[in-house]
Motif scaffolding. Structure first.
Motif, short mmCIF file in Angstrom:
data_model
loop_
_atom_site.label_atom_id
_atom_site.label_comp_id
_atom_site.label_asym_id
_atom_site.label_seq_id
_atom_site.Cartn_x
_atom_site.Cartn_y
_atom_site.Cartn_z
N GLU A 139 0.71 -0.90 0.23
CA GLU A 139 -0.21 0.03 0.22
C GLU A 139 0.64 1.23 0.41
O GLU A 139 0.40 2.43 -0.77
CB GLU A 139 -1.01 -0.13 0.95
N GLU A 140 1.75 1.59 1.23
CA GLU A 140 2.36 2.48 0.74
C GLU A 140 3.56 2.38 -0.58
O GLU A 140 3.66 3.55 -0.21
CB GLU A 140 3.98 2.46 1.83
N GLN A 141 3.72 1.61 -0.69
CA GLN A 141 4.70 1.60 -1.99
C GLN A 141 3.95 2.26 -3.49
O GLN A 141 4.35 2.63 -4.18
CB GLN A 141 5.05 0.53 -2.68
N LEU A 142 2.34 1.76 -3.29
CA LEU A 142 1.81 2.19 -4.40
C LEU A 142 1.28 3.84 -4.27
O LEU A 142 1.33 4.57 -4.92
CB LEU A 142 0.13 1.71 -4.23
N MET A 143 0.64 4.54 -2.94
CA MET A 143 0.76 5.86 -2.76
C MET A 143 2.38 6.42 -2.83
O MET A 143 1.97 7.77 -3.87
CB MET A 143 1.25 5.65 -1.33
N ARG A 144 3.17 6.06 -2.93
CA ARG A 144 4.86 6.88 -3.29
C ARG A 144 5.57 6.29 -4.35
O ARG A 144 5.48 7.16 -5.44
CB ARG A 144 5.91 5.86 -2.43
N SER A 145 4.58 5.56 -5.53
CA SER A 145 4.92 5.39 -6.98
C SER A 145 4.00 6.48 -7.55
O SER A 145 4.77 7.07 -8.59
CB SER A 145 4.05 3.75 -7.57
N ARG A 146 3.22 6.95 -6.52
CA ARG A 146 1.96 8.06 -7.39
C ARG A 146 2.88 9.12 -6.90
O ARG A 146 2.22 10.61 -7.23
CB ARG A 146 0.62 7.93 -6.37
N LYS A 147 3.75 9.90 -6.11
CA LYS A 147 4.02 10.98 -5.96
C LYS A 147 4.37 11.75 -7.74
O LYS A 147 4.05 13.27 -6.79
CB LYS A 147 5.60 10.35 -5.09
N TYR A 148 4.46 12.01 -8.10
CA TYR A 148 4.99 12.73 -8.91
C TYR A 148 4.37 12.84 -10.07
O TYR A 148 3.93 13.22 -11.08
CB TYR A 148 6.82 12.37 -9.52
N LYS A 149 3.08 12.16 -9.74
CA LYS A 149 2.19 12.41 -11.20
C LYS A 149 1.34 13.74 -11.44
O LYS A 149 1.34 13.50 -12.56
CB LYS A 149 0.29 11.19 -10.97
N ALA A 150 1.25 14.01 -10.78
CA ALA A 150 1.07 15.88 -11.27
C ALA A 150 1.68 16.35 -11.93
O ALA A 150 1.66 17.03 -12.49
CB ALA A 150 0.72 16.92 -10.12
N GLU A 151 3.03 16.02 -11.42
CA GLU A 151 4.55 16.32 -12.30
C GLU A 151 4.84 16.43 -13.54
O GLU A 151 5.30 17.11 -14.72
CB GLU A 151 5.80 16.32 -11.30
N GLU A 152 4.35 15.04 -13.79
CA GLU A 152 4.75 14.35 -14.92
C GLU A 152 3.18 14.82 -16.06
O GLU A 152 4.15 14.54 -16.95
CB GLU A 152 4.34 12.41 -14.91
N GLN A 153 2.03 15.20 -15.60
CA GLN A 153 1.58 14.98 -16.36
C GLN A 153 1.77 16.45 -17.06
O GLN A 153 1.68 17.20 -17.95
CB GLN A 153 0.21 15.24 -15.66
N HIS A 154 2.38 17.22 -16.26
CA HIS A 154 2.56 18.96 -16.13
C HIS A 154 3.41 18.35 -17.60
O HIS A 154 3.30 19.67 -18.57
CB HIS A 154 2.72 19.80 -15.36
N ALA A 155 4.35 17.44 -17.03
CA ALA A 155 5.41 17.89 -17.94
C ALA A 155 5.30 16.95 -19.22
O ALA A 155 5.80 17.16 -20.62
CB ALA A 155 6.64 17.00 -17.81
N LEU A 156 4.02 15.42 -19.59
CA LEU A 156 3.93 15.52 -20.43
C LEU A 156 3.34 16.58 -21.06
O LEU A 156 3.34 16.43 -22.88
CB LEU A 156 2.47 14.83 -20.57
N ASN A 157 2.39 17.82 -21.13
CA ASN A 157 1.50 18.50 -21.69
C ASN A 157 2.62 19.19 -21.80
O ASN A 157 2.42 19.95 -23.72
CB ASN A 157 0.38 19.27 -20.41
N ARG A 158 3.44 20.06 -21.21
CA ARG A 158 4.34 20.82 -21.43
C ARG A 158 5.29 19.90 -22.15
O ARG A 158 6.55 20.54 -22.71
CB ARG A 158 4.88 21.20 -20.61
N GLY A 159 5.52 19.36 -22.70
CA GLY A 159 6.89 17.99 -23.06
C GLY A 159 8.24 18.08 -21.92
O GLY A 159 9.36 18.11 -22.43
N GLY A 160 8.25 17.35 -20.64
CA GLY A 160 8.51 17.13 -19.99
C GLY A 160 8.60 15.78 -18.62
O GLY A 160 6.77 16.45 -18.58
N CYS A 161 9.15 15.02 -18.87
CA CYS A 161 8.07 13.95 -17.84
C CYS A 161 8.00 14.30 -16.92
O CYS A 161 6.62 15.04 -16.30
CB CYS A 161 8.85 12.57 -17.82
N GLY A 162 8.54 13.50 -15.61
CA GLY A 162 8.03 14.39 -14.17
C GLY A 162 8.09 13.17 -13.16
O GLY A 162 7.66 12.92 -11.90
N CYS A 163 8.35 11.95 -13.52
CA CYS A 163 8.36 10.85 -12.80
C CYS A 163 8.98 10.58 -12.37
O CYS A 163 9.12 9.73 -11.21
CB CYS A 163 7.15 9.92 -13.81
N GLY A 164 9.76 10.62 -12.35
CA GLY A 164 10.92 10.99 -11.00
C GLY A 164 11.56 9.55 -11.29
O GLY A 164 12.64 9.53 -10.25
N GLY A 165 11.05 8.86 -12.32
CA GLY A 165 12.39 7.19 -12.46
C GLY A 165 11.27 6.28 -11.65
O GLY A 165 11.64 4.93 -11.67
#
Lengths: 283, 468
Positions: free
Chosen positions: A251-277
């Motif tokens: 459960e903790e791993q799943l929550m931690r895996s979503r940490k940069y979801k917002a940034e990933e979306q932002h980056a994809l929209n603007r052309g930069g990822c954000g998932c942090g690896g």
């Protein structure tokens, strides 16, 4: 720079690269991972080693294009090079003569499962492979898996190939029919590894999982990859990536895996990822 | 000599706090030539220079300051570089108030001479000039240096100068160690670090990045198969400590190492131009009171946090950070919560941090460190609402190398055991810097690197001429 010696597209948006990195190839073992950066602005992307060729000095990686960084990586071709490539990182798989070993691969997880299965077979185990994907077009390396497994069971979520069902359905049927194996190893998306661990817990079968958490350096320096295992904090990069699946706090791993979801979306929209690896973009 | 001494150091021009709290440009702008000469005039050029004994690398301080006074800046640089390969770095990050300037005779009555500021001036002056590199005849001996931080760089400089062939192995993709991943751009511009490293390369030092010793080669392989005659280990203190409090793995809890590495090394402050993201949030708590804590707090402000708190369990007097960093942080608007100790992290259902529970402390009797021991005040718990917490309570040695080298003696904390000459339990292997002492300062690591370089040189020379 580290040259891409060959590129194969295994399935839609899933690629296999052989990358020239002789020093890494010389030491790589099944279960370890590498970190690469595509270019000067690139993230450090952790990827589990899918194969290695010590003579040719190459490491094979397989990844799915999901986020900005893996899309950028997927645009490269044979003859191109990645900026940085470091490894082998993490602790190799514990390979021993266990008896009967079931290797469960979900999606792109078949790639890191392959070399471990090969080593397990070489160590004298009876190796059973279970590989699953959403659909037929996402199945790859079936032939390679056949070579390193005594038995190989394939399934698709939608039933478009061989049979319909999740890898856990196949695993349960196998255990019911053939009895308990001595070890189960599962590599794939977190929910799939959690499901396998929950299933094998019922039967009391020792189960190892390989975590692909968010990382930066991959050498124990940052702690981004923290995971709770048996109530204690461990670092996936140096203590793992493999852990006892019955002790991992999924459960903790799943929550931690979503940490940069917002940034990933932002980056994809603007052309930069954000998932942090982690998670989605690094398959 | 009846000389009138100006009582205060010439102030160094700084970026305005309001402005700089929003950018990553360097805070302190450095002396002009005029300011440098004027500050150099304050030096008494003591016959027995006490300042020099306060310097871990033994820079000939009065000698270089006298040359600044005469505007012989190139010669001043040569004097510093005899003992310090990285003057532009040290002039910026050394805790001079505890070292050279602490012993300055002028400082007995007035403010000490601004030795650090002068060193920085000279370092910057020489940086962009073509330097003559003095090198000895090649000895034929090969030395491997593990880690390209301050200890490794200082060790490499001396060994190369004495004619040894030096290769530095660096685990990350850029050399510089903590100078690159840890210390922020606004305190130590990265172009300066890279320029100093370029100068080392000009001396013939080779640097191999993406190379993790212990993983791609063991120490025995370096010594027995790859032909290195000696090895220096300067792998630093790279493993972050956590407080082991409940909720520490919530999203939003960073180690200072991760937060700073994302911002500094991975340039997350330029996201999405850089691909690496960083979470900043509106309210940030930084746990700890050292230089790393100040760096993290000031970085968070610059990344756009609205409120940044330093949470420290002792009082202001015990803050271990450099005085200048504390003052800069205060000027920029970092808030300090003294005598406050975190007890647990509070999160929401999605696993995100929402607050930090703390307890108030009071100071009791002095403890083993000589500082008054903080004691919790029962019932004084309160919750600080924050969305990001950065743990900056210290770092330990990285275990990657020692794990694969069983015959290398380490202590309980995992630090490599080395004697005062840098010699370890393994023949031909030397170590220095944070990996030996635990987390300390850039200059102390450089000092240890130089001591080990001397020992390695003597060890190799005792073998006689290199046989092929």
């Amino acid at each position: 720079m580290y040259q891409i010696m060959s590129k194969k597209t295994l399935a839609p948006a899933i690629h296999e690269y052989e990358i020239l990195a002789p020093k890494v190839a010389k030491k790589a073992k099944a279960g370890q991972f590498i970190i690469l950066r595509v270019d000067e602005n690139g993230e450090r992307i952790p990827l589990t080693i899918a194969d290695y060729n010590r003579e040719a000095g190459t490491i094979t990686i397989v990844f799915a294009e999901a986020g900005y960084s893996t899309k950028k990586l997927g645009k490269l071709n044979a003859g191109d090079a990645v900026q940085d490539f470091v490894g082998p990182l993490g602790v190799p798989s514990h390979v021993d003569k266990f008896g009967k070993v079931v290797m469960v691969a979900g999606g792109v997880g078949v790639a890191p499962v392959f070399p471990i299965a090969r080593e397990m077979k070489a160590a004298g185990n009876h190796v059973v492979g279970i590989m699953g994907a959403r659909s037929k077009n996402l199945i790859f390396w079936e032939e390679r898996m056949k070579e390193v497994c005594h038995e190989l069971l394939v399934t698709t979520d939608d039933g478009s190939y061989v049979r319909k069902g999740f890898v856990t359905d196949v695993l349960r049927e196998y255990i019911e029919k053939e009895g308990k194996p001595d070890l189960v190893m599962a590599i794939g998306p977190l929910p799939m590894m959690r499901a396998v661990a929950n299933l094998t817990k019922e039967y009391g079968i020792k189960t190892m999982v390989s975590l692909n958490s968010i990382m930066v350096d991959g050498t124990g320096m940052c702690g981004a990859c923290r995971v709770t295992v048996g109530g204690e904090t461990r670092f996936v990069c140096v203590d793992g990536p493999e852990f006892d699946g019955h002790l991992v706090d999924f459960e903790e791993q799943l929550m931690r895996s979503r940490k940069y979801k917002a940034e990933e979306q932002h980056a994809l929209n603007r052309g930069g990822c954000g998932c942090g690896g982690g998670g989605k973009c690094h398959g | 000599m009846a000389k009138q001494i100006i009582p205060k150091k010439h102030p160094m021009p700084h970026q305005d706090p309001q402005v700089r709290a929003k950018n990553f440009d360097e805070v302190a702008l450095g002396y002009t030539e005029e300011l440098a000469v004027a500050e150099a005039e304050r030096c008494l050029n003591c016959k027995k220079p006490l300042c020099k004994q306060g310097c871990p690398v033994g820079v000939d301080i009065p000698e270089f300051i006298a040359l600044v006074k005469e505007r012989k800046f190139d010669e001043a640089a040569r004097v510093i570089k005899r003992t310090n390969a990285l003057p532009a770095v040290c002039g910026r990050v050394c805790p001079q108030e505890n070292q050279c300037e602490k012993f300055c005779v002028v400082g007995k009555k007035h403010e000490p001479v601004g030795i650090g500021r002068l060193e920085r001036f000279v370092g910057d002056y020489i940086m962009n000039k073509e330097e003559e590199i003095e090198k000895s005849e090649p000895t034929g001996y090969k030395v491997a240096i593990v880690g390209s931080g301050p200890a490794g760089l200082a060790c490499a400089a001396d060994l190369a100068r004495w004619g040894h062939s030096v290769t530095i192995f660096e685990a990350l993709h850029t050399p510089g160690g903590v100078l690159m991943y840890g210390i922020p751009e606004f305190r130590l511009p990265k172009r300066i670090v890279q320029k100093e490293i370029e100068n080392l390369k000009k001396m013939g030092v080779e640097i191999e990045t993406n190379a993790i010793i212990g993983q791609i080669a063991s120490l025995d392989e370096l010594l027995n198969e790859e032909g290195y005659d000696a090895v220096f280990l300067g792998t630093g203190a790279g493993t972050p400590y956590f407080m082991n409090l409940p909720g520490e793995n919530l999203n939003g809890v960073y180690s200072a190492n991760e937060f700073l590495t994302r911002s500094n090394l991975m340039k997350a402050y330029r996201f999405p131009v850089s691909d690496t993201p960083i979470k900043v949030g509106k309210k940030v708590a930084v746990l700890g009171g050292g230089n790393v804590a100040m760096d993290a707090a000031r970085t968070a402000l610059r990344l756009g946090a609205e409120e940044v708190y330093i949470v420290y369990r002792r009082s202001r007097a015990e803050l271990p950070a450099r005085l200048e960093e504390i003052e800069h942080a205060e000027e920029e608007g970092v808030k300090f919560l003294f005598l406050t100790n975190p007890t647990r992290y509070i999160g929401n259902e999605e696993g995100w941090l929402t607050g930090l529970e703390c307890i108030k402390m009071e100071l009791g009797e002095p403890d083993a460190s000589g500082r008054r021991k903080p004691i919790p005040i029962a019932g004084s718990e309160f919750v600080l609402p924050v969305d990001i917490a950065i743990v900056a309570i210290g770092q330990g040695p990285n275990p990657l190398l020692t794990k694969t080298t069983p015959d290398l003696e380490t202590n309980k904390r995992g630090n490599i055991v080395a004697d005062e000459t840098g010699k370890t339990s393994k023949e031909g292997v030397y170590a220095g810097g944070d990996v030996v002492t635990g987390a300390a300062t850039v200059i102390k690591a450089m000092g240890a690197g130089r001591v080990a370089a001397r020992s390695i040189h003597e060890y190799l020379m005792a073998k006689g001429p290199k046989k092929n």
